[in-house]
Design a protein around this motif. Sequence first.
Motif, PDB file in Angstrom:
ATOM      1  N   VAL A   1       0.849  -1.193   0.000  1.00 34.65           N
ATOM      2  CA  VAL A   1       0.000   0.000   0.000  1.00 34.65           C
ATOM      3  C   VAL A   1       0.883   1.240   0.000  1.00 34.65           C
ATOM      4  CG1 VAL A   1      -1.702   1.323   1.285  1.00 34.65           C
ATOM      5  CG2 VAL A   1      -1.873  -1.162   1.196  1.00 34.65           C
ATOM      6  N   GLY A   2       0.633   2.159  -0.925  1.00 32.33           N
ATOM      7  CA  GLY A   2       1.365   3.414  -0.950  1.00 32.33           C
ATOM      8  C   GLY A   2       2.865   3.211  -1.034  1.00 32.33           C
ATOM      9  N   PHE A   3       3.590   3.793  -0.081  1.00 30.76           N
ATOM     10  CA  PHE A   3       5.043   3.676  -0.053  1.00 30.76           C
ATOM     11  C   PHE A   3       5.518   2.460   0.749  1.00 30.76           C
ATOM     12  CE2 PHE A   3       4.672   8.430  -0.600  1.00 30.76           C
ATOM     13  CZ  PHE A   3       5.143   8.444  -1.907  1.00 30.76           C
ATOM     14  N   SER A   4       4.619   1.738   1.390  1.00 30.00           N
ATOM     15  CA  SER A   4       5.006   0.512   2.095  1.00 30.00           C
ATOM     16  C   SER A   4       5.305  -0.564   1.055  1.00 30.00           C
ATOM     17  CB  SER A   4       3.894   0.047   3.031  1.00 30.00           C
ATOM     18  OG  SER A   4       3.690   0.982   4.070  1.00 30.00           O
ATOM     19  N   TYR A   5       6.381  -1.297   1.268  1.00 27.89           N
ATOM     20  CA  TYR A   5       6.822  -2.206   0.205  1.00 27.89           C
ATOM     21  C   TYR A   5       7.239  -3.566   0.749  1.00 27.89           C
ATOM     22  CZ  TYR A   5      11.574  -1.072   1.789  1.00 27.89           C
ATOM     23  OH  TYR A   5      12.707  -0.908   2.549  1.00 27.89           O
ATOM     24  N   THR A   6       7.384  -4.493  -0.160  1.00 27.37           N
ATOM     25  CA  THR A   6       7.959  -5.805   0.142  1.00 27.37           C
ATOM     26  C   THR A   6       8.898  -6.186  -0.990  1.00 27.37           C
ATOM     27  OG1 THR A   6       7.497  -8.155   0.508  1.00 27.37           O
ATOM     28  CG2 THR A   6       5.957  -6.952  -0.904  1.00 27.37           C
TER      29      THR A   6
ATOM     30  N   LYS B   1      11.255  12.847  -1.782  1.00 23.08           N
ATOM     31  CA  LYS B   1      12.538  13.110  -1.117  1.00 23.08           C
ATOM     32  C   LYS B   1      12.326  13.756   0.242  1.00 23.08           C
ATOM     33  CE  LYS B   1      16.988  15.439  -1.721  1.00 23.08           C
ATOM     34  NZ  LYS B   1      17.825  16.294  -2.627  1.00 23.08           N
ATOM     35  N   ALA B   2      11.415  14.719   0.312  1.00 22.80           N
ATOM     36  CA  ALA B   2      11.149  15.413   1.574  1.00 22.80           C
ATOM     37  C   ALA B   2      10.572  14.477   2.624  1.00 22.80           C
ATOM     38  CB  ALA B   2      10.202  16.588   1.336  1.00 22.80           C
TER      39      ALA B   2
ATOM     40  N   THR C   1      13.666   2.891  -1.981  1.00 22.88           N
ATOM     41  CA  THR C   1      14.156   1.692  -2.671  1.00 22.88           C
ATOM     42  C   THR C   1      13.823   1.711  -4.155  1.00 22.88           C
ATOM     43  OG1 THR C   1      12.102   0.480  -2.168  1.00 22.88           O
ATOM     44  CG2 THR C   1      13.908   0.295  -0.584  1.00 22.88           C
ATOM     45  N   GLY C   2      13.097   2.748  -4.603  1.00 23.24           N
ATOM     46  CA  GLY C   2      12.738   2.843  -6.010  1.00 23.24           C
ATOM     47  C   GLY C   2      11.722   1.793  -6.419  1.00 23.24           C
ATOM     48  N   ILE C   3      10.528   1.825  -5.816  1.00 26.65           N
ATOM     49  CA  ILE C   3       9.490   0.853  -6.167  1.00 26.65           C
ATOM     50  C   ILE C   3       9.148   0.978  -7.657  1.00 26.65           C
ATOM     51  CG2 ILE C   3       8.462   0.588  -3.882  1.00 26.65           C
ATOM     52  CD1 ILE C   3       6.474   2.771  -4.529  1.00 26.65           C
ATOM     53  N   PRO C   4       8.927  -0.154  -8.341  1.00 26.89           N
ATOM     54  CA  PRO C   4       8.782  -0.140  -9.809  1.00 26.89           C
ATOM     55  C   PRO C   4       7.380   0.221 -10.285  1.00 26.89           C
ATOM     56  CG  PRO C   4       8.680  -2.385  -9.013  1.00 26.89           C
ATOM     57  CD  PRO C   4       8.934  -1.524  -7.796  1.00 26.89           C
ATOM     58  N   TYR C   5       6.629   0.939  -9.486  1.00 23.71           N
ATOM     59  CA  TYR C   5       5.276   1.335  -9.878  1.00 23.71           C
ATOM     60  C   TYR C   5       4.979   2.696  -9.263  1.00 23.71           C
ATOM     61  CZ  TYR C   5       4.717  -0.887  -5.288  1.00 23.71           C
ATOM     62  OH  TYR C   5       4.882  -1.265  -3.979  1.00 23.71           O
TER      63      TYR C   5
END
Length: 468
Positions: A140-145, A336-337, A343-347
């Motif tokens: 979800v959003g900026f949370s990643y796996t 950035k702020a 990590t540069g999520i691909p989406y």
Amino acid sequence: MAAAAAAKYLQSKGFLVFLLALLVDGIDGGAVPKQQLLDRITSLPGQPPVAFSQFSGHVVVDEEHGRALFYWLTEATKAPEMKPLVLWLNGGPGCSSVAYGASEEIGPFRITKTGSSLYLNKYSWNKEANILFLESPAGVGFSYTNTSSDLKDSGDNRTAQDALIFLIRWMSRFPAYKHREFYIAGESYAGHYVPQLAKRIHDYNKAHSNPIINLKGFMVGNAVTDNYYDNIGTVTYWWSHSLISDKTYKSIMKYCNFTAEKSSTKCDDAVSYAINHEFGDIDQYSIYTPSCLALTNNSARQIRLKNTLLHRRISGYDPCTENYAEKYYNRPDVQKAMHANTTGIPYKWTACSDVLIQNWKDSENSMLPIYKELIAAGLRIWVFSGDTDSVVPVTATRFSLSHLNLHIKTPWYPWYSGNQVGGWTEVYEGLTFATVRGAGHEVPMFQPRRAFILFRSFLKGEKLPKSK
């Protein structure tokens, strides 16, 4: 010259080093973790000046799979050290608390139509508490796996466990919030997230002699509560608010088995007919307000609507402001702020993840057993309902809660916001229920002042105002 000489003297005496030590170690002698300092937001692009502090970043909750949850803390506008901490969760499953809670509802800022700047929310909840927004679960959003399979087997159980781990680790990063009064709030499918997390914390605290999470209670709005009772209450709302015909109402009630895992073809046909032919082009999340034309033909939105009745895929309100959030949070300078997308999520960042919505694996049928357990544990529990939402309507919530069979302490009465009725409420032994008049699925968005009064009363443990 005198000032320069004084500064040189203080520097020679190590005074500046002392000041730096205060910043890092804290006046009370407790060390401030380095990561907390790194998470501080100096200012967001296009942000008006504010006096309160903000922090955001990621907390790893599973090293093996590489799961990390993104948070945004907006501290209280005055005396934050004296105010409680409130965690806000949006539902979906798969929708962002940054997109909805923070940017449309209870957060300190609103986003302009162009996505170029922010303006202040007069009724921001951080006037009363420190507000912690969490994008949950991973994906979800900026949370990643880093484990792609996580996106296709998420569910209630892992979401609750990851949120508990997040809180424990987050409080190590922010030790000033250990033992602070703590509450959880949310809406929609967070009707699962919030009580499930509350139970995890309650169980965790029972197993530890000196627990750091001082859970006092929770509140949920337009909350998915019990599949069977919610569904009956939803169809009743549709019929009683003239959204569907008598014939369709009877067909749904005849052919839909609300206790079944899978719906029958006749049930699906009846529900689809209601949505596609009888509802008309309305916003189901707010039936009396204009719908956003930009989202009318949005296919992802239609998927969520068709799954509403039996499968409870409740995404949250979908007004045009969702578009403004997607413009703003995809800006590189904003990311950035906020120390986001490191990590540069691909989406692209989106308000809701359709992958999660369509691949949710475990969902408890009812929250009522958890309510009973946590009521017995003495937690403060409030449930509220915007009365113009047809997705998780007030009738669904009332029907579900009625099966708790709670003793009435204060009978049904109108509560006031200024000179107007803000809604109606009833206080039970262990739970307060309130409606918010004229509010859709996202109560604080449609009725910000009434939602603020509701929140303030909840925190104080006071009844809603009975008079003008």
